[in-house]
Design a protein around this motif. Structure first.
Motif: not given
Ligand code: SF4
Length: 387
Positions: A150-157, A159-160, A168-171
Protein backbone atom coordinates in the motif's frame (compact mmCIF):
# COMPACT_ATOMS: atom_id res chain seq x y z
CA UNK A 1 8.62 27.56 -6.60
CA UNK A 2 6.51 24.89 -8.30
CA UNK A 3 2.87 25.56 -9.12
CA UNK A 4 0.27 23.23 -7.66
CA UNK A 5 -0.76 20.57 -10.15
CA UNK A 6 -4.47 20.93 -9.51
CA UNK A 7 -5.53 24.16 -7.87
CA UNK A 8 -8.75 23.62 -5.94
CA UNK A 9 -11.35 26.35 -5.75
CA UNK A 10 -13.97 24.47 -3.74
CA UNK A 11 -14.17 22.01 -0.90
CA UNK A 12 -14.33 18.35 -1.92
CA UNK A 13 -17.75 16.71 -2.00
CA UNK A 14 -16.81 13.12 -1.16
CA UNK A 15 -19.86 11.26 0.11
CA UNK A 16 -20.02 9.86 3.62
CA UNK A 17 -22.48 7.82 5.60
CA UNK A 18 -24.43 10.88 6.73
CA UNK A 19 -23.52 13.23 3.88
CA UNK A 20 -24.84 11.03 1.09
CA UNK A 21 -24.52 11.60 -2.66
CA UNK A 22 -27.64 11.79 -4.84
CA UNK A 23 -27.16 9.17 -7.58
CA UNK A 24 -29.57 8.13 -10.31
CA UNK A 25 -30.59 5.02 -8.33
CA UNK A 26 -31.11 6.83 -5.01
CA UNK A 27 -28.77 8.11 -2.33
CA UNK A 28 -25.27 6.64 -2.06
CA UNK A 29 -23.59 6.36 1.36
CA UNK A 30 -19.90 5.62 1.83
CA UNK A 31 -18.90 4.13 5.17
CA UNK A 32 -15.24 4.55 6.12
CA UNK A 33 -13.60 1.35 7.39
CA UNK A 34 -10.11 2.29 8.64
CA UNK A 35 -7.60 -0.38 7.69
CA UNK A 36 -10.49 -2.32 6.13
CA UNK A 37 -11.02 -3.97 9.52
CA UNK A 38 -14.57 -5.11 10.21
CA UNK A 39 -15.88 -7.23 13.03
CA UNK A 40 -18.27 -10.02 12.13
CA UNK A 41 -21.07 -8.09 13.84
CA UNK A 42 -20.26 -4.95 11.85
CA UNK A 43 -20.39 -6.84 8.56
CA UNK A 44 -23.81 -8.18 9.53
CA UNK A 45 -25.02 -4.67 10.41
CA UNK A 46 -23.84 -3.30 7.06
CA UNK A 47 -25.44 -6.15 5.17
CA UNK A 48 -28.74 -5.77 7.02
CA UNK A 49 -28.72 -2.00 6.44
CA UNK A 50 -28.18 -2.56 2.71
CA UNK A 51 -31.08 -5.02 2.65
CA UNK A 52 -33.51 -2.85 4.60
CA UNK A 53 -32.54 0.63 3.44
CA UNK A 54 -30.71 0.17 0.14
CA UNK A 55 -30.47 -2.08 -2.90
CA UNK A 56 -29.38 -5.12 -0.88
CA UNK A 57 -25.68 -5.18 -1.79
CA UNK A 58 -22.48 -3.68 -0.40
CA UNK A 59 -20.01 -2.00 -2.72
CA UNK A 60 -16.31 -2.36 -1.93
CA UNK A 61 -14.14 0.61 -2.92
CA UNK A 62 -10.49 0.95 -3.90
CA UNK A 63 -9.86 2.49 -0.48
CA UNK A 64 -11.21 -0.51 1.39
CA UNK A 65 -14.43 1.31 2.27
CA UNK A 66 -18.01 0.11 1.88
CA UNK A 67 -20.84 1.80 -0.04
CA UNK A 68 -24.59 1.39 0.14
CA UNK A 69 -26.63 2.42 -2.91
CA UNK A 70 -30.27 2.94 -3.70
CA UNK A 71 -31.07 4.45 -0.30
CA UNK A 72 -34.56 5.86 -0.02
CA UNK A 73 -35.31 9.49 0.86
CA UNK A 74 -34.68 10.26 4.54
CA UNK A 75 -32.95 6.98 5.32
CA UNK A 76 -29.65 8.70 6.30
CA UNK A 77 -30.70 9.10 9.91
CA UNK A 78 -31.68 5.45 10.34
CA UNK A 79 -28.46 4.38 8.62
CA UNK A 80 -26.47 6.69 10.92
CA UNK A 81 -28.14 5.19 13.99
CA UNK A 82 -27.40 1.63 12.85
CA UNK A 83 -23.76 2.46 12.06
CA UNK A 84 -23.20 4.35 15.30
CA UNK A 85 -24.63 1.49 17.37
CA UNK A 86 -22.20 -0.90 15.63
CA UNK A 87 -19.17 1.33 16.27
CA UNK A 88 -18.88 2.25 12.59
CA UNK A 89 -19.41 5.95 13.19
CA UNK A 90 -17.27 6.80 16.22
CA UNK A 91 -17.34 10.54 15.49
CA UNK A 92 -19.93 12.10 13.18
CA UNK A 93 -17.78 15.21 12.43
CA UNK A 94 -14.90 12.97 11.29
CA UNK A 95 -16.97 10.57 9.21
CA UNK A 96 -15.38 11.39 5.85
CA UNK A 97 -11.87 11.99 7.27
CA UNK A 98 -11.17 8.40 8.38
CA UNK A 99 -9.45 7.22 5.19
CA UNK A 100 -6.81 4.68 6.19
CA UNK A 101 -5.43 1.70 4.28
CA UNK A 102 -3.16 -0.89 5.86
CA UNK A 103 -1.13 -3.81 4.55
CA UNK A 104 -3.28 -6.85 3.86
CA UNK A 105 -2.67 -9.80 6.22
CA UNK A 106 -0.38 -7.67 8.43
CA UNK A 107 0.54 -9.49 11.62
CA UNK A 108 -0.47 -12.80 10.09
CA UNK A 109 2.12 -13.35 7.41
CA UNK A 110 4.62 -11.18 5.53
CA UNK A 111 5.91 -7.73 6.43
CA UNK A 112 8.43 -6.80 9.12
CA UNK A 113 5.95 -5.71 11.79
CA UNK A 114 2.23 -5.62 12.55
CA UNK A 115 0.56 -2.35 11.52
CA UNK A 116 -2.88 -3.20 12.89
CA UNK A 117 -2.26 -1.30 16.16
CA UNK A 118 -1.28 1.76 14.11
CA UNK A 119 -4.68 1.81 12.42
CA UNK A 120 -6.57 1.82 15.72
CA UNK A 121 -4.26 4.41 17.30
CA UNK A 122 -4.32 6.73 14.28
CA UNK A 123 -8.10 6.55 14.03
CA UNK A 124 -8.50 7.27 17.75
CA UNK A 125 -6.09 10.19 17.52
CA UNK A 126 -7.91 11.55 14.48
CA UNK A 127 -11.34 11.33 16.09
CA UNK A 128 -10.05 12.89 19.33
CA UNK A 129 -8.93 16.06 17.54
CA UNK A 130 -11.83 18.16 16.30
CA UNK A 131 -9.52 20.24 14.09
CA UNK A 132 -8.87 17.10 12.01
CA UNK A 133 -12.56 16.87 11.10
CA UNK A 134 -11.66 19.54 8.50
CA UNK A 135 -9.65 17.00 6.50
CA UNK A 136 -10.96 16.59 2.96
CA UNK A 137 -12.72 13.33 2.20
CA UNK A 138 -10.00 12.55 -0.35
CA UNK A 139 -7.14 12.76 2.13
CA UNK A 140 -5.60 9.30 2.55
CA UNK A 141 -3.21 7.67 5.03
CA UNK A 142 -1.54 4.32 4.37
CA UNK A 143 0.38 2.09 6.76
CA UNK A 144 2.67 -0.42 5.07
CA UNK A 145 4.29 -3.16 7.13
CA UNK A 146 7.23 -3.43 4.72
CA UNK A 147 5.66 -5.78 2.17
CA UNK A 148 5.12 -2.87 -0.22
CA UNK A 149 1.45 -3.38 -1.00
CA UNK A 150 0.00 0.00 0.00
CA UNK A 151 2.99 2.38 0.25
CA UNK A 152 2.82 2.99 -3.50
CA UNK A 153 -0.81 4.10 -3.53
CA UNK A 154 0.22 7.76 -3.38
CA UNK A 155 -1.28 8.51 0.02
CA UNK A 156 -1.01 12.01 1.45
CA UNK A 157 0.61 10.66 4.61
CA UNK A 158 2.14 7.19 4.71
CA UNK A 159 4.21 5.09 7.05
CA UNK A 160 6.48 2.45 5.52
CA UNK A 161 8.31 0.01 7.80
CA UNK A 162 11.89 -0.38 6.58
CA UNK A 163 12.82 -2.92 9.26
CA UNK A 164 11.43 -3.98 12.63
CA UNK A 165 12.76 -0.81 14.29
CA UNK A 166 12.69 1.85 11.55
CA UNK A 167 9.74 3.53 9.88
CA UNK A 168 9.88 6.01 6.98
CA UNK A 169 7.44 8.90 6.60
CA UNK A 170 6.18 9.37 3.03
CA UNK A 171 4.24 12.42 1.86
CA UNK A 172 2.27 12.48 -1.40
CA UNK A 173 3.86 9.16 -2.34
CA UNK A 174 7.53 10.09 -1.85
CA UNK A 175 9.97 9.41 0.95
CA UNK A 176 10.72 12.51 3.04
CA UNK A 177 13.89 11.02 4.58
CA UNK A 178 12.31 11.45 8.02
CA UNK A 179 12.58 8.31 10.17
CA UNK A 180 10.96 7.19 13.38
CA UNK A 181 10.43 4.10 15.51
CA UNK A 182 7.32 1.91 15.42
CA UNK A 183 6.18 3.35 18.77
CA UNK A 184 6.46 6.94 17.54
CA UNK A 185 5.10 6.32 14.06
CA UNK A 186 1.46 7.20 14.71
CA UNK A 187 2.23 10.48 16.53
CA UNK A 188 4.40 11.44 13.55
CA UNK A 189 1.64 10.58 11.06
CA UNK A 190 -0.86 12.62 13.07
CA UNK A 191 1.60 15.54 13.25
CA UNK A 192 2.04 15.37 9.47
CA UNK A 193 -1.74 15.34 9.03
CA UNK A 194 -2.10 18.46 11.20
CA UNK A 195 0.78 20.09 9.32
CA UNK A 196 -1.13 19.55 6.05
CA UNK A 197 -4.09 21.53 7.40
CA UNK A 198 -1.76 24.24 8.75
CA UNK A 199 0.01 24.57 5.40
CA UNK A 200 -3.30 24.58 3.54
CA UNK A 201 -4.50 27.37 5.76
CA UNK A 202 -1.23 29.29 5.25
CA UNK A 203 -1.64 28.97 1.48
CA UNK A 204 -5.26 30.12 1.73
CA UNK A 205 -6.83 27.46 -0.50
CA UNK A 206 -9.08 24.44 -0.28
CA UNK A 207 -6.49 21.80 -1.25
CA UNK A 208 -7.82 18.24 -1.10
CA UNK A 209 -4.45 16.51 -1.14
CA UNK A 210 -0.84 17.23 -0.11
CA UNK A 211 0.08 17.23 -3.81
CA UNK A 212 -2.35 20.12 -4.40
CA UNK A 213 -0.25 22.41 -2.19
CA UNK A 214 2.65 24.47 -3.47
CA UNK A 215 5.74 22.47 -2.39
CA UNK A 216 3.45 20.54 -0.02
CA UNK A 217 5.71 17.61 0.91
CA UNK A 218 8.79 19.81 1.39
CA UNK A 219 6.99 22.37 3.52
CA UNK A 220 5.24 19.80 5.69
CA UNK A 221 8.48 17.86 6.24
CA UNK A 222 10.26 21.12 7.16
CA UNK A 223 7.50 21.95 9.65
CA UNK A 224 7.93 18.54 11.29
CA UNK A 225 11.71 19.03 11.57
CA UNK A 226 14.23 16.36 12.56
CA UNK A 227 17.23 14.85 10.80
CA UNK A 228 16.88 13.59 7.24
CA UNK A 229 18.19 10.23 6.06
CA UNK A 230 18.94 8.96 2.60
CA UNK A 231 15.61 8.42 0.88
CA UNK A 232 14.45 5.03 -0.36
CA UNK A 233 12.46 4.19 -3.50
CA UNK A 234 8.81 3.60 -2.74
CA UNK A 235 7.60 0.14 -3.85
CA UNK A 236 5.08 0.18 -6.69
CA UNK A 237 1.65 -0.93 -5.53
CA UNK A 238 0.44 -4.18 -7.12
CA UNK A 239 -2.55 -3.92 -9.49
CA UNK A 240 -4.23 -6.90 -7.86
CA UNK A 241 -4.03 -8.45 -4.43
CA UNK A 242 -3.84 -12.00 -3.12
CA UNK A 243 -6.67 -14.50 -3.64
CA UNK A 244 -7.49 -17.92 -2.27
CA UNK A 245 -6.00 -19.73 0.72
CA UNK A 246 -2.97 -18.09 2.34
CA UNK A 247 -0.95 -19.89 5.01
CA UNK A 248 -0.43 -17.74 8.11
CA UNK A 249 2.78 -17.86 10.16
CA UNK A 250 0.88 -19.40 13.08
CA UNK A 251 -0.23 -22.39 10.98
CA UNK A 252 -3.75 -21.16 10.47
CA UNK A 253 -5.27 -20.15 7.12
CA UNK A 254 -6.62 -16.93 5.71
CA UNK A 255 -9.12 -17.12 2.87
CA UNK A 256 -9.04 -14.14 0.52
CA UNK A 257 -12.26 -13.87 -1.47
CA UNK A 258 -12.30 -11.49 -4.44
CA UNK A 259 -15.69 -9.85 -4.98
CA UNK A 260 -16.41 -9.49 -8.74
CA UNK A 261 -16.70 -5.79 -9.58
CA UNK A 262 -16.77 -5.10 -5.83
CA UNK A 263 -20.48 -5.86 -5.44
CA UNK A 264 -20.99 -8.06 -2.39
CA UNK A 265 -24.52 -9.46 -2.24
CA UNK A 266 -26.35 -9.90 1.03
CA UNK A 267 -26.04 -13.68 0.75
CA UNK A 268 -22.28 -13.46 0.16
CA UNK A 269 -21.87 -11.09 3.10
CA UNK A 270 -23.81 -13.46 5.34
CA UNK A 271 -21.68 -16.38 4.18
CA UNK A 272 -18.43 -14.54 4.96
CA UNK A 273 -19.76 -13.51 8.37
CA UNK A 274 -20.82 -17.10 9.01
CA UNK A 275 -17.38 -18.62 8.47
CA UNK A 276 -15.34 -15.87 10.18
CA UNK A 277 -14.05 -16.43 13.70
CA UNK A 278 -12.53 -12.98 14.12
CA UNK A 279 -12.22 -9.58 12.39
CA UNK A 280 -12.32 -9.56 8.60
CA UNK A 281 -10.37 -7.19 6.34
CA UNK A 282 -11.72 -5.40 3.28
CA UNK A 283 -8.83 -4.77 0.88
CA UNK A 284 -8.15 -2.07 -1.73
CA UNK A 285 -8.45 -4.81 -4.39
CA UNK A 286 -12.15 -5.36 -3.69
CA UNK A 287 -11.64 -8.55 -1.77
CA UNK A 288 -12.39 -9.68 1.77
CA UNK A 289 -9.91 -11.55 3.97
CA UNK A 290 -11.31 -14.11 6.41
CA UNK A 291 -8.31 -14.84 8.63
CA UNK A 292 -7.38 -17.25 11.43
CA UNK A 293 -9.27 -20.27 10.08
CA UNK A 294 -8.32 -23.84 10.94
CA UNK A 295 -8.06 -24.61 7.21
CA UNK A 296 -9.36 -23.70 3.79
CA UNK A 297 -12.40 -25.97 3.79
CA UNK A 298 -14.83 -23.08 3.29
CA UNK A 299 -13.25 -22.07 -0.03
CA UNK A 300 -15.63 -24.26 -2.03
CA UNK A 301 -18.70 -22.78 -0.38
CA UNK A 302 -17.47 -19.23 -1.04
CA UNK A 303 -16.71 -20.04 -4.68
CA UNK A 304 -20.14 -21.60 -5.15
CA UNK A 305 -21.64 -18.33 -3.94
CA UNK A 306 -19.87 -16.40 -6.69
CA UNK A 307 -16.82 -15.19 -4.79
CA UNK A 308 -13.45 -15.74 -6.45
CA UNK A 309 -10.64 -17.65 -4.75
CA UNK A 310 -8.67 -18.62 -7.84
CA UNK A 311 -5.63 -16.30 -8.19
CA UNK A 312 -5.62 -16.90 -11.96
CA UNK A 313 -9.26 -15.85 -12.45
CA UNK A 314 -9.87 -13.04 -14.98
CA UNK A 315 -11.97 -11.34 -12.30
CA UNK A 316 -8.75 -10.21 -10.60
CA UNK A 317 -7.99 -8.13 -13.71
CA UNK A 318 -11.29 -6.26 -14.04
CA UNK A 319 -12.79 -3.29 -12.21
CA UNK A 320 -15.69 -1.07 -13.26
CA UNK A 321 -17.43 2.14 -12.24
CA UNK A 322 -21.11 2.16 -11.27
CA UNK A 323 -22.31 2.71 -14.84
CA UNK A 324 -25.96 2.50 -15.80
CA UNK A 325 -28.47 2.52 -14.14
CA UNK A 326 -26.74 3.89 -11.02
CA UNK A 327 -25.03 6.82 -12.71
CA UNK A 328 -26.91 9.22 -14.95
CA UNK A 329 -23.70 10.13 -16.82
CA UNK A 330 -23.05 6.59 -17.97
CA UNK A 331 -23.39 5.71 -21.63
CA UNK A 332 -23.72 1.98 -20.94
CA UNK A 333 -24.36 -0.69 -18.35
CA UNK A 334 -20.63 -1.26 -18.02
CA UNK A 335 -20.91 -3.80 -15.24
CA UNK A 336 -23.17 -6.04 -17.31
CA UNK A 337 -20.88 -5.58 -20.31
CA UNK A 338 -17.76 -6.43 -18.28
CA UNK A 339 -19.47 -9.46 -16.77
CA UNK A 340 -20.40 -10.69 -20.24
CA UNK A 341 -16.82 -10.21 -21.44
CA UNK A 342 -15.47 -12.23 -18.49
CA UNK A 343 -17.99 -15.04 -18.87
CA UNK A 344 -17.42 -15.36 -22.63
CA UNK A 345 -13.63 -15.10 -22.34
CA UNK A 346 -13.66 -12.00 -24.55
CA UNK A 347 -11.97 -9.41 -22.34
CA UNK A 348 -10.20 -6.82 -24.49
CA UNK A 349 -6.44 -6.37 -24.37
CA UNK A 350 -5.86 -10.09 -24.01
CA UNK A 351 -7.30 -9.93 -20.49
CA UNK A 352 -4.81 -7.29 -19.25
CA UNK A 353 -5.60 -5.41 -16.05
CA UNK A 354 -8.46 -3.15 -17.10
CA UNK A 355 -11.02 -0.67 -15.85
CA UNK A 356 -14.44 -0.32 -17.46
CA UNK A 357 -16.14 3.07 -17.21
CA UNK A 358 -19.36 4.60 -18.45
CA UNK A 359 -17.74 7.91 -19.34
CA UNK A 360 -14.35 9.57 -19.60
CA UNK A 361 -14.35 10.49 -15.92
CA UNK A 362 -13.36 6.88 -15.22
CA UNK A 363 -14.38 6.84 -11.54
CA UNK A 364 -12.65 4.19 -9.44
CA UNK A 365 -9.81 3.68 -11.92
CA UNK A 366 -6.79 2.19 -10.15
CA UNK A 367 -3.51 4.07 -10.57
CA UNK A 368 -0.83 2.66 -12.83
CA UNK A 369 -0.76 0.42 -15.87
CA UNK A 370 -4.45 -0.21 -16.38
CA UNK A 371 -6.17 -0.51 -19.76
CA UNK A 372 -9.12 1.89 -20.10
CA UNK A 373 -12.36 0.45 -21.48
CA UNK A 374 -14.57 3.53 -21.74
CA UNK A 375 -18.10 3.75 -23.13
CA UNK A 376 -18.53 6.40 -25.85
CA UNK A 377 -21.46 7.17 -28.16
CA UNK A 378 -19.63 5.10 -30.79
CA UNK A 379 -18.97 2.06 -28.61
CA UNK A 380 -16.13 1.26 -26.25
CA UNK A 381 -12.83 3.09 -26.51
CA UNK A 382 -10.06 0.74 -25.50
CA UNK A 383 -6.64 1.98 -24.61
CA UNK A 384 -4.85 4.87 -22.97
CA UNK A 385 -6.68 8.14 -22.29
CA UNK A 386 -7.42 10.23 -25.37
CA UNK A 387 -5.05 13.21 -25.62
S1 SF4 B 1 -17.04 7.07 -14.71
FE1 SF4 B 1 -18.74 8.31 -15.51
S2 SF4 B 1 -20.39 6.82 -15.75
FE2 SF4 B 1 -18.89 5.89 -14.37
S3 SF4 B 1 -19.61 6.39 -12.30
FE3 SF4 B 1 -18.10 7.96 -12.93
S4 SF4 B 1 -19.37 9.62 -13.79
FE4 SF4 B 1 -20.64 7.78 -13.74
Amino acid sequence: MTAPLTPRTRADACPGALQTHAAADGALARVRIPGGTLTVAQLRVLSEAARVLGDGALGLTSRGNVQLRGLGPGSESELGDRLAAAGLLPSAPHETARNVLASVLSGRTGGVLDVRPWVAAFDSGLCADLSLAALPGRFLATFDDGRGDVAGLGADVALLALDAGTVALLLAGSDTGLRTTPDSAVPLALAATRAFLDERSAQGGTAWRVADLVEGPARIAAALGGPRHETVPVPTAPLSGPAGAVAQDDGRTALVAVVPLGRLSGEQADLLAGIADTDLQVTPWRSVVVPDLAGGAAAGELSAAGLVLDPSSPWLQVTACAGRPGCAKSLSDVRADATRAVSTGLLPGGGARQHWAGCERRCGRPAGGVLDVVATPAGYRIGPPAS
